[in-house]
Enzyme design. Structure first.
Site, short mmCIF file in Angstrom:
data_model
loop_
_atom_site.label_atom_id
_atom_site.label_comp_id
_atom_site.label_asym_id
_atom_site.label_seq_id
_atom_site.Cartn_x
_atom_site.Cartn_y
_atom_site.Cartn_z
N GLU A 435 52.57 -86.99 76.69
CA GLU A 435 52.77 -88.07 77.78
C GLU A 435 52.04 -89.70 76.66
OE1 GLU A 435 54.41 -87.67 80.36
OE2 GLU A 435 54.06 -89.35 80.30
C1 LIG Z 1 53.75 -78.16 74.54
C2 LIG Z 1 54.28 -79.59 74.57
C3 LIG Z 1 55.15 -79.99 75.51
C4 LIG Z 1 55.32 -81.40 75.63
N1 LIG Z 1 56.79 -81.60 75.89
C5 LIG Z 1 57.62 -82.87 76.52
C6 LIG Z 1 58.49 -83.01 77.30
O1 LIG Z 1 58.52 -82.49 78.23
N2 LIG Z 1 59.19 -83.82 76.85
C7 LIG Z 1 59.33 -84.99 75.71
O2 LIG Z 1 60.05 -85.81 75.27
N3 LIG Z 1 58.05 -84.43 74.70
C8 LIG Z 1 57.40 -83.58 74.93
N4 LIG Z 1 56.08 -83.16 74.06
C9 LIG Z 1 56.46 -84.00 73.01
C10 LIG Z 1 54.82 -84.94 72.87
O3 LIG Z 1 54.85 -85.97 73.93
C11 LIG Z 1 54.61 -85.66 71.48
O4 LIG Z 1 54.10 -84.44 70.95
C12 LIG Z 1 53.72 -86.58 71.72
O5 LIG Z 1 54.22 -88.12 72.35
C13 LIG Z 1 53.33 -87.08 70.20
O6 LIG Z 1 54.34 -87.56 69.24
P1 LIG Z 1 54.50 -86.68 68.69
O7 LIG Z 1 54.24 -85.45 68.59
O8 LIG Z 1 55.88 -87.01 67.29
O9 LIG Z 1 53.24 -87.36 67.00
P2 LIG Z 1 53.78 -88.68 66.51
O10 LIG Z 1 54.44 -89.91 67.35
O11 LIG Z 1 53.85 -88.10 64.72
O12 LIG Z 1 52.07 -88.74 66.16
C14 LIG Z 1 51.37 -88.38 65.11
C15 LIG Z 1 50.13 -89.51 64.91
O13 LIG Z 1 49.74 -89.95 64.58
C16 LIG Z 1 49.24 -91.48 65.74
N5 LIG Z 1 49.87 -92.42 65.94
C17 LIG Z 1 51.10 -92.32 66.01
N6 LIG Z 1 51.42 -93.53 65.97
C18 LIG Z 1 50.63 -94.38 65.81
C19 LIG Z 1 49.89 -95.76 66.21
N7 LIG Z 1 50.92 -96.49 66.31
N8 LIG Z 1 48.75 -96.54 66.49
C20 LIG Z 1 47.81 -95.13 65.94
N9 LIG Z 1 48.11 -93.93 66.06
C21 LIG Z 1 49.29 -93.79 66.09
C22 LIG Z 1 49.24 -90.67 66.63
O14 LIG Z 1 48.32 -90.65 67.58
C23 LIG Z 1 49.10 -88.73 66.69
O15 LIG Z 1 47.80 -88.59 66.40
C24 LIG Z 1 55.73 -82.22 74.20
C25 LIG Z 1 54.63 -81.59 73.25
C26 LIG Z 1 53.86 -80.51 73.19
C27 LIG Z 1 53.40 -79.92 72.04
#
Ligand SMILES: Cc1cc2nc3c(=O)[nH]c(=O)nc-3n(C[C@H](O)[C@H](O)[C@H](O)COP(=O)(O)OP(=O)(O)OC[C@H]3O[C@@H](n4cnc5c(N)ncnc54)[C@H](O)[C@@H]3O)c2cc1C
Length: 593
Positions: A435
């Site tokens: 989220e």
């Molecule tokens: C168990 C689980 C359930 C989930 N359920 C859902 C779901 O139901 N539906 C859905 O759509 N998604 C879901 N997700 C996905 C989840 O919402 C994302 O993992 C999350 O939003 C982060 O995206 P990412 O993992 O791609 O990280 P990334 O976007 O790759 O980010 C990696 C790191 O970089 C940092 N970062 C990225 N951009 C910036 C910025 N501009 N400034 C500062 N820091 C930054 C982040 O804080 C993070 O620490 C789920 C994930 C998990 C693990």
């Protein structure tokens, strides 16, 4: 096996005595007298304690399985889901036009804490459905609402939110899933979504997926994203189920926690979808309900802390090791219970003071959402929009930290599976990530929310704190000293941090964003300080009037004093970190790491 006792008395204290919701003019609140609240929360407590909590370790051990495209939930989940559904718990705050009970969101929030503490992975099936219900309710056409909502309210059908793709999570502007218009007005959806919570499972007859995708003429970036309803089974005009849609679960994620919730790879292979709202306005539609969804995750965070604390406390009263430094307290026994040791006390008090403060903060936040939605109060809307990233980020960071503190209370037993603490730690961890990661919450807070509407909402927050302090100053010397003075000092730190961003962030945005995480925590502490001051005041008034359970109110005051003395001073550290600026944060070239 871990224990769980629903915090009915504490929730009633916050709802009825601190927030006084029964006396509020928000539509629907007038019906919420103490007896009504007590009856609802009492029934929810039974379900949480007797049905959901015993299934929590079962879900963790067994997890979900995928075989021939079918996802099976852990043993007992389906029967429990039927019980939740039949009890009407999924419909609590839903629109009566679609079979809901129309109760305020604040009531559903209190119940949500119990269900999340008892079994977070299980409660997510209903939580995701509720999120999808909200989006369709706010943005769907009348036909879409009539077709999908009644069965989603009753949770005969589930719902999901499909945003994330393998190459994009935070930056949704990169989405590749395509939506191609078909001749009959529907769309063909093709692409892969990952980590979709409750994406496929065996507890419902149909699953209504909400999918973000791009139309062929979509502008680049987040402005080009549209939202689609993509049902697992097509729904006929008469509401019966038709053919299976061209979508499937391609895999289940193996993960650290919430094993009972199916986290799915979802493949859309030219699946039939239906546009929700206007083309290219999908992000707006998906995020209208963001305050609620993010508050729900903040709640999950502290709810794990709450159940972990209960188990830590039970252990600390039972486990005997060493003697109290001031003299044996259990002279008949071989040693004293560890709760006598000041360091164990410190640990327990940190947990207790956080959990109760977080509960009040979340319920207050939920009441602001009701005020905004039910009474069209724009001030409340602005305030909750400002506080949402704080609720999500601060409460999940601290909620996780609380589970770790609780685990520590148990010593080695906290590390073993038997006691269940390690599951709470693992389950709580995801709340800091999904989220919108907590780093991104801090970015939202400092980059957007602070300056929103010319900074009106943050100024309103400061005025509110100031108003509370001046209204209640001078009534009681000890209250001024123990609650109001620390609150005022913390609020001053928050203002100084905001000022630092204003003076330096314009010239160099790194100056603001290098301090954003500390600012989110500083803000969180001030909010909990405010909550503790409000709770302390209520407790003091009740004691003075000789009303209610004096021991309960004395405990409240003592816990509040602890927060003000031992936690709130953290604001000064956060301020110092913020004021040190971006230089040390950004000093290294990427290659130097
Ligand atoms: C168990 C689980 C359930 C989930 N359920 C859902 C779901 O139901 N539906 C859905 O759509 N998604 C879901 N997700 C996905 C989840 O919402 C994302 O993992 C999350 O939003 C982060 O995206 P990412 O993992 O791609 O990280 P990334 O976007 O790759 O980010 C990696 C790191 O970089 C940092 N970062 C990225 N951009 C910036 C910025 N501009 N400034 C500062 N820091 C930054 C982040 O804080 C993070 O620490 C789920 C994930 C998990 C693990």
């Amino acid at each position: 096996m871990p224990i769980y006792t629903a915090p009915t008395e504490d929730q009633l204290f916050v709802l009825d005595e601190v927030l006084r919701i029964g006396a509020s003019e928000v539509p629907g609140y007038g019906d919420l007298d103490r007896d009504t609240l007590d009856a609802i929360l009492g029934e929810a407590a039974k379900l949480a304690e007797n049905v959901l909590a015993p299934l929590n370790p079962v879900g963790d051990e067994q997890g979900c399985t995928l075989e021939n495209g079918v996802v099976r939930t852990p043993k007992g989940f389906k029967a429990a889901f039927d019980q939740v559904r039949e009890g009407g718990w999924t419909a609590l705050d839903c629109d009566p036009e679609y079979g809901g009970q129309g109760l305020p969101y604040v009531v559903a929030t209190a119940v949500g804490e119990m269900f999340s503490s008892a079994n977070m992975a299980f409660n997510m099936y209903q939580g995701l459905t509720h999120g999808a219900y909200n989006a369709i309710h706010a943005h769907g056409s009348d036909d879409q609402k009539a077709m999908y909502l009644p069965k989603m309210v009753s949770c005969e059908w589930g719902g999901t939110m499909n945003l994330t793709e393998p190459h994009c999570g935070t930056d949704l502007g990169l989405i590749r899933t395509k939506a191609v218009p078909a001749e009959d007005g529907s769309y063909k959806i093709t692409g892969q979504k990952i980590w979709i919570s409750a994406g496929e499972h065996d507890m419902v007859d149909n699953i209504i997926h909400l999918v973000l995708a791009k139309l062929p003429d979509a502008p680049d970036g987040v402005k080009g994203i549209s939202l689609f309803i993509v049902p697992k089974f097509m729904v006929n005009e008469d509401g019966s189920l038709g053919d299976r849609n061209a979508l499937s679960c391609g895999g289940l994620e193996k993960k650290m926690g919430i094993h009972g919730n199916a986290t799915c790879v979802m493949n859309y292979d030219g699946a039939t979808g239906f546009l929700v709202g206007e083309p290219h306005k999908g992000m707006r539609a998906m995020f209208t309900m963001m305050n609620e969804a993010r508050l729900g995750v903040g709640l999950q965070g502290y709810a794990q802390g709450a159940v972990a604390y209960q188990n830590a406390l039970a252990f600390a009263k039972d486990r005997v090791q060493g003697r109290a430094v001031t003299g044996a307290e259990n002279p008949e026994g071989a040693a004293d219970p560890i709760i006598v040791h000041p360091d164990v006390r410190r640990n327990l008090m940190d947990q207790k003071a956080f959990v109760e403060g977080a509960r009040a903060f979340t319920l207050w936040g939920a009441s602001l959402i009701d005020q905004a939605h039910r009474a069209q109060d724009t001030k409340a809307e602005g305030l909750i929009s400002l506080l949402t990233p704080v609720i999500k980020g601060f409460l999940t960071d601290k909620g996780f930290e609380t589970t770790v503190l609780a685990q520590q209370t148990l010593g080695g037993s906290g590390f073993t599976r038997e006691w269940g603490l390690e599951q709470f730690v693992r389950d709580a961890r995801i709340t800091m990530i999904y989220e919108g990661t907590n780093g991104v919450q801090a970015l939202d807070l400092v980059g957007r929310k602070l300056a929103q509407d010319g900074g009106k909402h943050v100024m309103g927050f400061f005025e509110m704190v100031k108003g509370f302090a001046s209204e209640n100053k001078g009534k009681d010397e000890a209250f001024d000293r123990d609650f109001l003075e620390p609150l005022k000092a913390a609020s001053k730190d928050l203002q100084a941090a905001g000022m630092f961003f204003m003076q330096n962030g314009m010239k160099n945005p790194n100056e603001a964003l290098a301090g954003s995480y500390d600012f989110m925590h500083l803000f969180g502490h001030v909010c909990l300080g405010l909550m503790w001051a409000r709770m302390g005041l209520t407790a003091q008034e009740k004691l003075a009037a000789g009303e209610g359970d004096a021991a309960f109110y004395r405990t409240k005051l003592a816990t509040g004093r602890y927060y003000m003395a031992r936690q709130l001073p953290m604001t000064a550290t956060h301020l110092a970190r913020i004021q040190s600026g971006a230089e040390t944060v950004m000093a290294l070239e990427a290659e130097a790491f």
